[in-house]
Design a protein around this motif. Structure first.
Motif, PDB file in Angstrom:
ATOM      1  N   SER A  36       0.385  -8.201   1.981  1.00 37.77           N
ATOM      2  CA  SER A  36       0.639  -7.785   0.600  1.00 37.77           C
ATOM      3  C   SER A  36       2.121  -7.923   0.276  1.00 37.77           C
ATOM      4  O   SER A  36       2.500  -8.411  -0.796  1.00 37.77           O
ATOM      5  CB  SER A  36       0.189  -6.331   0.409  1.00 37.77           C
ATOM      6  OG  SER A  36       0.578  -5.833  -0.858  1.00 37.77           O
ATOM      7  N   LEU A  89      -7.185  -7.699  -2.274  1.00 37.93           N
ATOM      8  CA  LEU A  89      -6.900  -8.718  -1.271  1.00 37.93           C
ATOM      9  C   LEU A  89      -8.177  -9.120  -0.560  1.00 37.93           C
ATOM     10  O   LEU A  89      -9.073  -8.292  -0.354  1.00 37.93           O
ATOM     11  CB  LEU A  89      -5.894  -8.222  -0.228  1.00 37.93           C
ATOM     12  CG  LEU A  89      -4.493  -7.850  -0.756  1.00 37.93           C
ATOM     13  CD1 LEU A  89      -4.425  -6.364  -1.081  1.00 37.93           C
ATOM     14  CD2 LEU A  89      -3.422  -8.209   0.272  1.00 37.93           C
ATOM     15  N   THR A 127      -3.666 -12.009  -1.682  1.00 43.99           N
ATOM     16  CA  THR A 127      -3.798 -11.219  -2.899  1.00 43.99           C
ATOM     17  C   THR A 127      -4.586 -12.033  -3.916  1.00 43.99           C
ATOM     18  O   THR A 127      -4.221 -13.171  -4.222  1.00 43.99           O
ATOM     19  CB  THR A 127      -2.423 -10.842  -3.455  1.00 43.99           C
ATOM     20  OG1 THR A 127      -1.740 -10.012  -2.504  1.00 43.99           O
ATOM     21  CG2 THR A 127      -2.552 -10.088  -4.774  1.00 43.99           C
ATOM     22  N   SER A 131       2.984 -11.539  -0.083  1.00 41.01           N
ATOM     23  CA  SER A 131       2.538 -12.045  -1.379  1.00 41.01           C
ATOM     24  C   SER A 131       3.615 -11.808  -2.434  1.00 41.01           C
ATOM     25  O   SER A 131       3.969 -12.708  -3.205  1.00 41.01           O
ATOM     26  CB  SER A 131       1.237 -11.356  -1.792  1.00 41.01           C
ATOM     27  OG  SER A 131       0.949 -11.581  -3.154  1.00 41.01           O
ATOM     28  N   TYR A 155      -7.834  -3.096  -0.740  1.00 41.13           N
ATOM     29  CA  TYR A 155      -7.170  -2.731  -1.980  1.00 41.13           C
ATOM     30  C   TYR A 155      -5.863  -2.034  -1.614  1.00 41.13           C
ATOM     31  O   TYR A 155      -5.847  -1.165  -0.739  1.00 41.13           O
ATOM     32  CB  TYR A 155      -8.043  -1.811  -2.834  1.00 41.13           C
ATOM     33  CG  TYR A 155      -9.404  -2.403  -3.116  1.00 41.13           C
ATOM     34  CD1 TYR A 155      -9.613  -3.238  -4.203  1.00 41.13           C
ATOM     35  CD2 TYR A 155     -10.483  -2.135  -2.264  1.00 41.13           C
ATOM     36  CE1 TYR A 155     -10.860  -3.798  -4.446  1.00 41.13           C
ATOM     37  CE2 TYR A 155     -11.730  -2.689  -2.499  1.00 41.13           C
ATOM     38  CZ  TYR A 155     -11.910  -3.521  -3.595  1.00 41.13           C
ATOM     39  OH  TYR A 155     -13.140  -4.087  -3.822  1.00 41.13           O
ATOM     40  N   THR A 193      -3.797  -3.731  -6.510  1.00 44.04           N
ATOM     41  CA  THR A 193      -4.041  -5.095  -6.066  1.00 44.04           C
ATOM     42  C   THR A 193      -5.314  -5.199  -5.232  1.00 44.04           C
ATOM     43  O   THR A 193      -5.695  -4.259  -4.534  1.00 44.04           O
ATOM     44  CB  THR A 193      -2.864  -5.629  -5.232  1.00 44.04           C
ATOM     45  OG1 THR A 193      -2.750  -4.854  -4.025  1.00 44.04           O
ATOM     46  CG2 THR A 193      -1.560  -5.526  -6.004  1.00 44.04           C
ATOM     47  N   ASN A 217      -1.437 -16.036  -2.025  1.00 40.96           N
ATOM     48  CA  ASN A 217      -2.098 -15.665  -3.284  1.00 40.96           C
ATOM     49  C   ASN A 217      -3.200 -16.661  -3.589  1.00 40.96           C
ATOM     50  O   ASN A 217      -3.084 -17.844  -3.293  1.00 40.96           O
ATOM     51  CB  ASN A 217      -1.090 -15.664  -4.435  1.00 40.96           C
ATOM     52  CG  ASN A 217       0.076 -14.752  -4.189  1.00 40.96           C
ATOM     53  OD1 ASN A 217      -0.003 -13.551  -4.409  1.00 40.96           O
ATOM     54  ND2 ASN A 217       1.189 -15.311  -3.717  1.00 40.96           N
ATOM     55  N   ALA A 274      -4.732 -13.959  -9.077  1.00 38.79           N
ATOM     56  CA  ALA A 274      -3.362 -13.609  -8.700  1.00 38.79           C
ATOM     57  C   ALA A 274      -2.486 -14.858  -8.618  1.00 38.79           C
ATOM     58  O   ALA A 274      -1.332 -14.846  -9.047  1.00 38.79           O
ATOM     59  CB  ALA A 274      -3.347 -12.858  -7.374  1.00 38.79           C
ATOM     60  N   ILE A 286      -4.028  -8.645  -9.302  1.00 37.25           N
ATOM     61  CA  ILE A 286      -2.978  -7.628  -9.369  1.00 37.25           C
ATOM     62  C   ILE A 286      -2.810  -7.168 -10.806  1.00 37.25           C
ATOM     63  O   ILE A 286      -2.789  -7.976 -11.724  1.00 37.25           O
ATOM     64  CB  ILE A 286      -1.652  -8.169  -8.791  1.00 37.25           C
ATOM     65  CG1 ILE A 286      -0.548  -7.120  -8.908  1.00 37.25           C
ATOM     66  CG2 ILE A 286      -1.246  -9.477  -9.452  1.00 37.25           C
ATOM     67  CD1 ILE A 286       0.691  -7.485  -8.109  1.00 37.25           C
TER      68      ILE A 286
END
Length: 219
Positions: A91, A195, A205, A94, A158, A193, A116, A120, A208
């Motif tokens: 994360s 994922l 990700t 990203s 998440y 976000t 990403n 996203a 978002i």
């Protein structure tokens, strides 16, 4: 732009945020906002050991570098759960990949599409292009804190977190002018976000949503 503005997808913020929160609730994951031992995972010229050196330098993962005058600092890196820690690491990468694209003035960087995907990635490209079109970049430091991860099965997660942009400012590349506006409630942003773990084991990700000025992130 008078201050660094972070990503917001084209999805309806309220509906998507509610969906992501529902996903967090259903995942049975960590519901606390406890700060994990503060490690600096900002990608400056030398990558930090907590995220960039361990995750970004793994086989096949692109290295992310920042200019010396910009830095992302991620708190709450370790949860004690290996899977959650991996989610938080990717994360952060990203986020760093989006900023690296801004610094490079290119939407075609390797890391952007590596960390990403889906909505996203689409919104990240649009976001970065906005900086490119206006000849802008940013300097200073952004702090990411109160990072909370929830797992849903083996391949979905998440992450919610806050950012403090009070020490980050927009800089125009052509004029070198820096907009140093005073800190306000809008300097703090809440993120939700989603994922998904891909076939290579990367937690990409996929969506978002941000809420600037959210009370949950105010000091």
């Amino acid at each position: 732009m008078t201050r660094r503005l972070r990503l917001l997808t084209t999805a309806t913020a309220g509906a998507t945020a509610a969906l992501l929160l529902a996903g967090c609730g259903g995942g049975g994951g960590d519901k606390s906002n406890d700060k994990i031992a503060g490690a600096d995972t900002g990608a400056s010229a030398s990558a930090s050991p907590s995220v960039s050196a361990s995750a970004s330098e793994a086989a096949g993962r692109p290295k992310i570098t920042f200019p010396s005058d910009a830095k992302n600092v991620f708190e709450d890196v370790k949860t004690g759960d290996a899977t959650k820690d991996a989610v938080l690491a990717d994360s952060a990468l990203s986020t760093n990949s989006v900023d690296e694209a801004i610094f490079n003035g290119s939407t075609g960087t390797k890391a952007l599409g590596f960390y990403n995907s889906g909505k996203a990635l689409e919104s990240s490209i649009t976001y970065v292009q906005g900086y490119i079109d206006s000849s802008d970049t940013w300097i200073g430091q952004v702090r990411f804190f109160d990072r909370k991860v929830s797992l849903s099965g083996s391949n979905e997660a998440y992450v919610t977190y806050c950012s403090d942009e009070s020490k980050a400012f927009i800089k125009n590349k052509k004029t070198n002018k820096v907009d140093r506006n005073a800190t306000t409630s809008r300097s703090y942003v809440l993120y939700h976000t989603s994922l998904t773990k891909n076939a290579e084991g990367v937690w990409q990700t996929t969506n978002i949503v941000s809420n600037r000025g959210d009370k949950a992130c105010q000091p």
